[in-house]
Design a protein around this motif. Structure first.
Motif, PDB file in Angstrom:
ATOM      1  N   TYR A  93     -40.342  92.100  38.588  1.00  0.00           N
ATOM      2  CA  TYR A  93     -40.492  93.279  38.017  1.00  0.00           C
ATOM      3  C   TYR A  93     -39.752  94.476  38.294  1.00  0.00           C
ATOM      4  CZ  TYR A  93     -44.740  90.019  37.858  1.00  0.00           C
ATOM      5  OH  TYR A  93     -45.369  89.128  37.510  1.00  0.00           O
ATOM      6  N   ARG A  94     -38.790  94.430  39.288  1.00  0.00           N
ATOM      7  CA  ARG A  94     -38.252  95.547  39.710  1.00  0.00           C
ATOM      8  C   ARG A  94     -37.298  95.995  38.335  1.00  0.00           C
ATOM      9  NH1 ARG A  94     -36.119  98.268  44.485  1.00  0.00           N
ATOM     10  NH2 ARG A  94     -37.012  96.725  45.604  1.00  0.00           N
ATOM     11  N   GLY A  95     -36.722  95.142  37.758  1.00  0.00           N
ATOM     12  CA  GLY A  95     -35.958  95.509  36.872  1.00  0.00           C
ATOM     13  C   GLY A  95     -36.722  96.082  35.717  1.00  0.00           C
ATOM     14  N   ILE A  96     -37.942  95.704  35.296  1.00  0.00           N
ATOM     15  CA  ILE A  96     -39.020  96.579  34.324  1.00  0.00           C
ATOM     16  C   ILE A  96     -39.018  97.675  34.703  1.00  0.00           C
ATOM     17  CG2 ILE A  96     -40.888  96.417  33.231  1.00  0.00           C
ATOM     18  CD1 ILE A  96     -40.945  93.375  33.503  1.00  0.00           C
ATOM     19  N   MET A  97     -39.362  97.876  35.957  1.00  0.00           N
ATOM     20  CA  MET A  97     -39.555  99.397  36.706  1.00  0.00           C
ATOM     21  C   MET A  97     -38.617 100.259  36.471  1.00  0.00           C
ATOM     22  SD  MET A  97     -41.369  97.984  40.169  1.00  0.00           S
ATOM     23  CE  MET A  97     -42.836  96.785  40.087  1.00  0.00           C
ATOM     24  N   GLU A  98     -37.148  99.849  36.749  1.00  0.00           N
ATOM     25  CA  GLU A  98     -36.031 100.623  36.613  1.00  0.00           C
ATOM     26  C   GLU A  98     -35.702 100.941  35.252  1.00  0.00           C
ATOM     27  OE1 GLU A  98     -33.936 101.600  39.037  1.00  0.00           O
ATOM     28  OE2 GLU A  98     -34.450 100.047  40.737  1.00  0.00           O
ATOM     29  N   ARG A  99     -35.598 100.027  34.209  1.00  0.00           N
ATOM     30  CA  ARG A  99     -35.703 100.257  32.842  1.00  0.00           C
ATOM     31  C   ARG A  99     -36.626 101.419  32.436  1.00  0.00           C
ATOM     32  NH1 ARG A  99     -38.110  98.655  28.562  1.00  0.00           N
ATOM     33  NH2 ARG A  99     -39.047  96.652  29.680  1.00  0.00           N
ATOM     34  N   VAL A 100     -38.188 101.028  32.555  1.00  0.00           N
ATOM     35  CA  VAL A 100     -38.975 102.048  31.898  1.00  0.00           C
ATOM     36  C   VAL A 100     -38.937 103.490  32.596  1.00  0.00           C
ATOM     37  CG1 VAL A 100     -41.492 102.136  31.483  1.00  0.00           C
ATOM     38  CG2 VAL A 100     -40.432 100.151  31.218  1.00  0.00           C
ATOM     39  N   SER A 101     -38.578 103.470  33.915  1.00  0.00           N
ATOM     40  CA  SER A 101     -38.557 104.865  34.580  1.00  0.00           C
ATOM     41  C   SER A 101     -37.469 105.761  33.910  1.00  0.00           C
ATOM     42  CB  SER A 101     -38.298 104.619  36.166  1.00  0.00           C
ATOM     43  OG  SER A 101     -39.359 103.919  36.722  1.00  0.00           O
ATOM     44  N   ASP A 102     -36.637 104.953  33.874  1.00  0.00           N
ATOM     45  CA  ASP A 102     -35.160 105.491  33.128  1.00  0.00           C
ATOM     46  C   ASP A 102     -35.367 106.096  31.683  1.00  0.00           C
ATOM     47  OD1 ASP A 102     -33.467 105.131  35.165  1.00  0.00           O
ATOM     48  OD2 ASP A 102     -32.609 103.450  34.556  1.00  0.00           O
ATOM     49  N   GLU A 103     -36.365 105.230  30.698  1.00  0.00           N
ATOM     50  CA  GLU A 103     -36.774 105.529  29.653  1.00  0.00           C
ATOM     51  C   GLU A 103     -37.634 106.759  29.682  1.00  0.00           C
ATOM     52  OE1 GLU A 103     -36.437 100.977  27.617  1.00  0.00           O
ATOM     53  OE2 GLU A 103     -38.577 101.925  27.964  1.00  0.00           O
ATOM     54  N   GLN A 104     -38.549 106.957  30.244  1.00  0.00           N
ATOM     55  CA  GLN A 104     -39.539 107.914  30.588  1.00  0.00           C
ATOM     56  C   GLN A 104     -38.883 109.312  30.936  1.00  0.00           C
ATOM     57  OE1 GLN A 104     -42.693 107.566  29.393  1.00  0.00           O
ATOM     58  NE2 GLN A 104     -41.883 105.628  28.962  1.00  0.00           N
ATOM     59  N   ILE A 125     -48.380 101.055  32.281  1.00  0.00           N
ATOM     60  CA  ILE A 125     -48.609 100.329  31.231  1.00  0.00           C
ATOM     61  C   ILE A 125     -47.739  98.875  30.913  1.00  0.00           C
ATOM     62  CG2 ILE A 125     -48.823 100.224  28.848  1.00  0.00           C
ATOM     63  CD1 ILE A 125     -50.394 102.874  28.845  1.00  0.00           C
ATOM     64  N   ASP A 126     -46.345  99.388  30.928  1.00  0.00           N
ATOM     65  CA  ASP A 126     -45.250  98.472  30.656  1.00  0.00           C
ATOM     66  C   ASP A 126     -45.315  97.486  31.738  1.00  0.00           C
ATOM     67  OD1 ASP A 126     -45.029  99.822  28.377  1.00  0.00           O
ATOM     68  OD2 ASP A 126     -42.810  99.959  28.675  1.00  0.00           O
ATOM     69  N   VAL A 127     -45.288  97.906  32.962  1.00  0.00           N
ATOM     70  CA  VAL A 127     -45.224  96.899  34.184  1.00  0.00           C
ATOM     71  C   VAL A 127     -46.478  96.069  34.160  1.00  0.00           C
ATOM     72  CG1 VAL A 127     -45.379  96.931  36.773  1.00  0.00           C
ATOM     73  CG2 VAL A 127     -43.905  98.697  35.766  1.00  0.00           C
ATOM     74  N   ALA A 128     -47.620  96.411  34.033  1.00  0.00           N
ATOM     75  CA  ALA A 128     -48.985  95.783  34.119  1.00  0.00           C
ATOM     76  C   ALA A 128     -49.044  94.858  32.860  1.00  0.00           C
ATOM     77  CB  ALA A 128     -50.237  96.717  34.068  1.00  0.00           C
ATOM     78  N   CYS A 129     -48.689  95.222  31.739  1.00  0.00           N
ATOM     79  CA  CYS A 129     -48.314  94.293  30.596  1.00  0.00           C
ATOM     80  C   CYS A 129     -47.616  93.197  31.064  1.00  0.00           C
ATOM     81  CB  CYS A 129     -47.977  94.962  29.271  1.00  0.00           C
ATOM     82  SG  CYS A 129     -49.098  96.241  28.401  1.00  0.00           S
ATOM     83  N   ALA A 220     -57.488  98.605  34.259  1.00  0.00           N
ATOM     84  CA  ALA A 220     -58.051  99.327  35.089  1.00  0.00           C
ATOM     85  C   ALA A 220     -57.453  99.460  36.475  1.00  0.00           C
ATOM     86  CB  ALA A 220     -59.456  99.216  35.388  1.00  0.00           C
ATOM     87  N   ALA A 221     -57.240  98.261  37.203  1.00  0.00           N
ATOM     88  CA  ALA A 221     -56.640  98.352  38.344  1.00  0.00           C
ATOM     89  C   ALA A 221     -55.034  98.436  38.301  1.00  0.00           C
ATOM     90  CB  ALA A 221     -57.014  96.966  39.125  1.00  0.00           C
ATOM     91  N   GLY A 222     -54.435  98.104  37.432  1.00  0.00           N
ATOM     92  CA  GLY A 222     -53.054  98.233  37.376  1.00  0.00           C
ATOM     93  C   GLY A 222     -52.288  99.080  36.795  1.00  0.00           C
ATOM     94  N   MET A 223     -53.167  99.833  36.027  1.00  0.00           N
ATOM     95  CA  MET A 223     -52.538 101.068  34.869  1.00  0.00           C
ATOM     96  C   MET A 223     -53.198 102.391  35.415  1.00  0.00           C
ATOM     97  SD  MET A 223     -52.466  99.150  31.247  1.00  0.00           S
ATOM     98  CE  MET A 223     -51.999  97.319  30.981  1.00  0.00           C
ATOM     99  N   VAL A 224     -54.570 102.425  35.213  1.00  0.00           N
ATOM    100  CA  VAL A 224     -54.953 103.604  35.503  1.00  0.00           C
ATOM    101  C   VAL A 224     -54.842 104.142  36.878  1.00  0.00           C
ATOM    102  CG1 VAL A 224     -57.415 104.859  35.456  1.00  0.00           C
ATOM    103  CG2 VAL A 224     -56.667 103.147  33.731  1.00  0.00           C
ATOM    104  N   THR A 225     -54.970 103.137  37.810  1.00  0.00           N
ATOM    105  CA  THR A 225     -54.929 103.663  39.180  1.00  0.00           C
ATOM    106  C   THR A 225     -53.690 104.053  39.697  1.00  0.00           C
ATOM    107  OG1 THR A 225     -55.128 101.478  40.240  1.00  0.00           O
ATOM    108  CG2 THR A 225     -57.025 102.497  40.039  1.00  0.00           C
TER     109      THR A 225
END
Length: 392
Positions: A93-104, A125-129, A220-225
């Motif tokens: 998941y780290r790679g997804i976090m890095e990519r989506v953070s850069d996109e945002q 959302i993207d990480v939880a999905c 609710a747990a992985g996206m909202v909080t």
């Protein structure tokens, strides 16, 4: 005079008796040791969070894991633990976090300003999905989730026009997420299993409706909080120059410690409720034991347990990442404890750090507008909206 670094005023009394019974018959727990005992007890089950509604479901319908207890719940957690190990989080998941953070953050660089709650929500959302397996969604998932988890909830019912409106609205929201997100993911995984939660649930024989329930729970747990935690941490760092400088100069382990300390001080979920199925003994004052009778509800005030000096030491309302914890895990009870402890805690903290370390590395980044605070009474949690960040 002790320092109070909190941003959120919940209007709750801290300290006081570790365990007390209110006039409404609910047992309020403010002590860390008592909270841990209640959460770890095998004689307590989930209460609150809509469990009363779930209990009215037909017996043949499988409950989401959040609402199950006992051997069935423990076995499910054992089988799905592989999706949340530190190694899995780092490798998958780290790679997804890095990519989506850069996109945002590219959006912020392009316009020069942005709503932080929108950037953080898209990340969570993207990480939880990815963890869940909601990877075939139609466009608009963020908007569907915003409708499902609005800032202000109404009370569904059949005795007023407003109640009927909320019944209709929530039914529409459930249907929208099922048709646009869950059903496409289930179809894809019926054809070919993947290494994600939906594939695991299909292997367990879950129906599409049961998978929908699990997906909403994880949303609710992985996206909202996580969204709220990112916003809260950014707010602290924007308004504390010394803490921000320390965070930006630190290695990952120290940055994680800072985030844990902020979460201890400002837990996203303010209350955890359990119901005793047998007499439960909790540690009270001066070594005494308090017995909660079977059938009664225990309300754990997380903000109080996390600032219990007996567990976290002196000056509990200050931000002190290096504080010697005498009898507590890093974020206190912010992720819960016992059988229902949040499995995604490692994911939440790491994605927060990945995003914020990139955000604060941007030259000239600043907070233009602080967030407005609203409270979610169902969980005693906060919602932060309207924080605008900019590049000066």
């Amino acid at each position: 005079m002790s320092t109070d670094a909190r941003k959120i005023d919940r209007g709750e009394q801290l300290g006081g008796c570790p365990v007390s019974r209110g006039a409404d018959g609910v047992w309020l727990v403010r002590g860390h040791a008592a909270a841990r005992a209640a959460l770890r007890s095998t004689d307590t089950v989930q209460a609150g969070l809509g469990v009363e509604t779930v209990e009215k479901m037909p017996g043949k319908v499988r409950r989401p894991v959040l609402y199950r207890d006992g051997p069935e719940h423990r076995e499910h957690r054992r089988q799905t633990a592989k999706y949340f190990t530190p190694r899995r989080v780092d490798e998958a998941y780290r790679g997804i976090m890095e990519r989506v953070s850069d996109e945002q953050l590219a959006k912020l660089r392009h316009t020069g300003h942005a709503q932080l709650s929108e950037l953080s929500f898209n990340l969570s959302i993207d990480v939880a999905c990815a963890v869940i397996g909601l990877t075939e969604s139609r466009p608009g998932l963020a908007q569907r989730l915003e409708r499902f988890f609005p800032e202000e909830f109404g009370e569904p019912g059949f005795t007023s026009l407003n109640g009927l409106y909320w019944v209709w609205r929530q039914a529409r929201n459930w249907s929208s997420i099922f048709v646009s997100d869950v059903r496409p993911a289930v179809r894809a995984r019926r054809a070919r299993r993947r290494d994600d939660l939906i594939s695991h649930l299909l292997d367990e024989g879950c129906t599409s409706a049961e998978i929908l329930g699990e997906c909403i729970t994880f949303a609710a747990a992985g996206m909202v909080t996580t969204r709220e935690f990112i916003n809260l941490s950014a707010w602290h760092l924007f308004t504390d120059d010394a803490l921000r400088e320390r965070y930006c100069a630190a290695e990952e382990a120290e940055r994680i410690a800072i985030l844990h300390e902020l979460l201890r001080l400002e837990p996203v979920v303010g209350h955890l409720r359990r119901r005793a199925t047998a007499p439960v003994e909790l540690p009270g004052e001066d070594g005494e034991t308090v017995t909660v009778p079977a059938g009664e509800v225990i309300d754990i005030q997380v903000s109080a347990t996390n600032t219990d000096e007996r567990a976290v030491g002196e000056d509990p309302l200050a931000v002190c990442p290096a504080r010697p914890l005498t009898d507590a895990t890093a974020p206190g009870m912010s992720f819960g404890d016992g059988a229902h402890k949040c499995p995604g805690s490692t994911i939440a903290v790491l994605e927060t750090d990945v995003f914020l370390s990139k955000l604060f590395a941007l030259p000239g980044v600043a907070m233009r507008t602080p967030p407005r605070i609203s409270m979610n009474d169902a969980i005693g949690g906060y919602e932060l909206r309207g924080m605008v960040v900019e590049l000066q």
